[in-house]
Design a protein around this motif. Structure first.
Motif, PDB file in Angstrom:
ATOM      1  N   ARG A 172       0.894  -1.071  -0.131  1.00 49.45           N
ATOM      2  CA  ARG A 172       0.132   0.096   0.129  1.00 49.45           C
ATOM      3  C   ARG A 172       0.864   1.290  -0.022  1.00 49.45           C
ATOM      4  O   ARG A 172       0.465   2.318  -0.614  1.00 49.45           O
ATOM      5  CB  ARG A 172      -0.839  -0.061   1.182  1.00 49.45           C
ATOM      6  N   ALA A 173       1.918   1.264   0.865  1.00 49.93           N
ATOM      7  CA  ALA A 173       2.636   2.266   1.040  1.00 49.93           C
ATOM      8  C   ALA A 173       3.654   2.710  -0.595  1.00 49.93           C
ATOM      9  O   ALA A 173       3.630   3.733  -0.937  1.00 49.93           O
ATOM     10  CB  ALA A 173       3.751   2.096   2.231  1.00 49.93           C
TER      11      ALA A 173
ATOM     12  N   MET B 222       5.354   8.966   0.931  1.00 51.85           N
ATOM     13  CA  MET B 222       4.549   7.887   1.108  1.00 51.85           C
ATOM     14  C   MET B 222       3.481   8.077   2.150  1.00 51.85           C
ATOM     15  O   MET B 222       3.737   8.940   2.905  1.00 51.85           O
ATOM     16  CB  MET B 222       5.240   6.605   1.438  1.00 51.85           C
ATOM     17  N   ALA B 223       2.544   7.333   1.834  1.00 46.18           N
ATOM     18  CA  ALA B 223       1.341   7.536   3.038  1.00 46.18           C
ATOM     19  C   ALA B 223       0.626   6.447   3.250  1.00 46.18           C
ATOM     20  O   ALA B 223       0.580   5.306   2.460  1.00 46.18           O
ATOM     21  CB  ALA B 223       0.343   8.637   2.569  1.00 46.18           C
TER      22      ALA B 223
ATOM     23  N   ALA C 189      13.193  10.966   2.105  1.00 50.64           N
ATOM     24  CA  ALA C 189      11.949  10.312   1.993  1.00 50.64           C
ATOM     25  C   ALA C 189      11.210  10.713   3.271  1.00 50.64           C
ATOM     26  O   ALA C 189      11.513  10.909   4.421  1.00 50.64           O
ATOM     27  CB  ALA C 189      12.045   8.717   1.675  1.00 50.64           C
ATOM     28  N   VAL C 190       9.709  10.649   2.982  1.00 52.08           N
ATOM     29  CA  VAL C 190       9.059  10.788   4.233  1.00 52.08           C
ATOM     30  C   VAL C 190       7.842   9.736   4.171  1.00 52.08           C
ATOM     31  O   VAL C 190       7.217   9.668   3.066  1.00 52.08           O
ATOM     32  CB  VAL C 190       8.410  12.284   4.507  1.00 52.08           C
ATOM     33  N   LEU C 191       7.311   9.486   5.300  1.00 54.14           N
ATOM     34  CA  LEU C 191       6.191   8.472   5.269  1.00 54.14           C
ATOM     35  C   LEU C 191       5.286   9.078   6.120  1.00 54.14           C
ATOM     36  O   LEU C 191       5.643   9.324   7.520  1.00 54.14           O
ATOM     37  CB  LEU C 191       6.355   7.248   5.849  1.00 54.14           C
ATOM     38  N   PHE C 192       4.064   9.498   5.836  1.00 49.03           N
ATOM     39  CA  PHE C 192       2.843   9.825   6.646  1.00 49.03           C
ATOM     40  C   PHE C 192       2.116   8.528   6.948  1.00 49.03           C
ATOM     41  O   PHE C 192       1.576   8.052   6.326  1.00 49.03           O
ATOM     42  CB  PHE C 192       1.946  10.896   6.046  1.00 49.03           C
TER      43      PHE C 192
ATOM     44  N   ALA D 189       5.078  11.327  11.246  1.00 49.05           N
ATOM     45  CA  ALA D 189       6.014  11.514   9.850  1.00 49.05           C
ATOM     46  C   ALA D 189       7.421  10.842  10.111  1.00 49.05           C
ATOM     47  O   ALA D 189       7.828  11.023  11.176  1.00 49.05           O
ATOM     48  CB  ALA D 189       5.714  13.106   9.579  1.00 49.05           C
ATOM     49  N   THR D 190       7.625  10.008   9.455  1.00 50.11           N
ATOM     50  CA  THR D 190       9.137   9.450   9.468  1.00 50.11           C
ATOM     51  C   THR D 190       9.674   9.939   8.399  1.00 50.11           C
ATOM     52  O   THR D 190       9.491   9.733   7.354  1.00 50.11           O
ATOM     53  CB  THR D 190       8.810   7.834   9.644  1.00 50.11           C
TER      54      THR D 190
END
Ligand SMILES: [Mn+2]
Length: 331
Positions: free
Chosen positions: A214-215, A230-231, A263-266, A275-276
């Protein structure tokens, strides 16, 4: 900040250990291999010295760490009511990173803070903060070395896990000759490190693979090709019956795209947005995390915000893109 007199602070911790009978130990929220591995190794040595130890984690331990010796001793979200002679916090840049532990800390005689994050605050009576250490487990190894402690095979497994996970398998730049020396000494205890690596890296639950899918589907490349976004929404987690732990290490896939510098993942929780961040080169994502009340390292950081998803996404991206552009202009 770095502890200016690291050896003196390590010595101070030795004195705390000698003089205390009971210890409260806590790692950080969303615990990782380093915080848990360091905690278990230190607790094991303290127990061998006939001390009483209460191990606390606010959040559950990720499933891929279930193999760690004595992992069942970690009490999840169960705060003790007792008093303790000392508290040892591992990788908590501020006490709040340990969860709802302020009440317990008030009942602890001495507070010890062990960390390798640059954003660490000096809130302890003893502060052992060493940002050049690749992992907190490397600092704990050094403590054992100074104390002349014989490290058991099980303790070595815990410290090795901390080091191997925090260095991305001896891959991140923080990996130093001291890191490899510590790992080498740990391997001498004779544990099967290849099996540990398999458990850590070649084992992934079906749910976590689906969450990764999904990400990856959500990934967008922006900032002139330098930023991967990415979320993961609440609905993604409910679709697979997944928990936040299933999203661990998802962020690293954003860094695989050629040309990407950050890179960021919400990740949406029921009540918060996490947020990473990851980055390489001169891009300091800990500054971005810190601007929103979080923390971490130059190349790996995170923060949590209690605002709607779209609002968090737009304000975090605005700051991240600004930093990437500033970096561009610098050349
Ligand atoms: Mn760490």
């Amino acid at each position: 900040m770095t502890t200016p007199d690291l050896e003196a602070q390590l010595k101070a911790l030795e004195t705390v250990i000698e003089r205390s009978e009971s210890f409260f130990m806590a790692g950080h929220l969303n615990p990782d291999g380093d915080t848990i591995g360091s905690m278990l190794a230190l607790a094991s040595v303290l127990k061998r010295l006939d001390k009483k130890v209460y191990l606390f984690s606010q959040d559950p331990v990720p499933a891929n760490l279930a193999f760690l010796p004595h992992i069942k001793n970690v009490k999840i979200a169960r705060l003790p009511k007792k008093k303790f002679d000392a508290a040892i916090l591992l990788e908590c840049s501020s006490p709040g990173r340990g969860g709802d532990i302020m009440g317990v800390l008030k009942r602890c005689g001495t507070v010890v803070n062990i960390d390798h994050h640059r954003t660490a605050e000096f809130y302890g009576d003893v502060n052992i903060v060493e940002p050049t250490a690749s992992a907190t487990a490397e600092i704990v190894y050094r403590l054992f070395y100074n104390m002349g402690v014989h490290i058991t095979r099980r303790e070595a497994i815990c410290l090795y896990t901390g080091i191997v996970t925090d260095t991305g398998r001896f891959y991140f730049p923080a990996t130093s000759p001291r890191t490899l020396e510590a790992a080498s000494r740990l391997l001498e205890t004779g544990f099967n490190f290849s099996r540990i690596n398999d458990l850590l890296y070649a084992t992934r639950s079906c749910i976590s693979l689906k969450i990764l899918g999904r990400a990856l589907e959500s990934m967008e490349i922006t900032g002139a090709g330098k930023l991967a976004v990415m979320a993961l929404r609440n609905s993604d987690f409910t679709a697979f019956g997944a928990s936040p732990q299933h999203a661990e290490s998802v962020i690293n896939h954003g860094m695989m795209v050629p040309g990407v510098k950050a890179a960021v993942l919400f990740r949406e929780d029921p009540d918060k947005i996490n947020a990473t961040f990851r980055s390489r080169g001169h891009i300091d994502v800990s500054a971005v995390a810190k601007a929103f009340g979080g923390g971490g390292h130059m190349h790996a950081a995170g923060c949590r915000l209690q605002e709607p998803f779209a609002a968090v996404r737009s304000k975090v991206l605005r700051l991240l893109l600004k930093r990437l552009k500033a970096e561009n202009d610098r050349g």
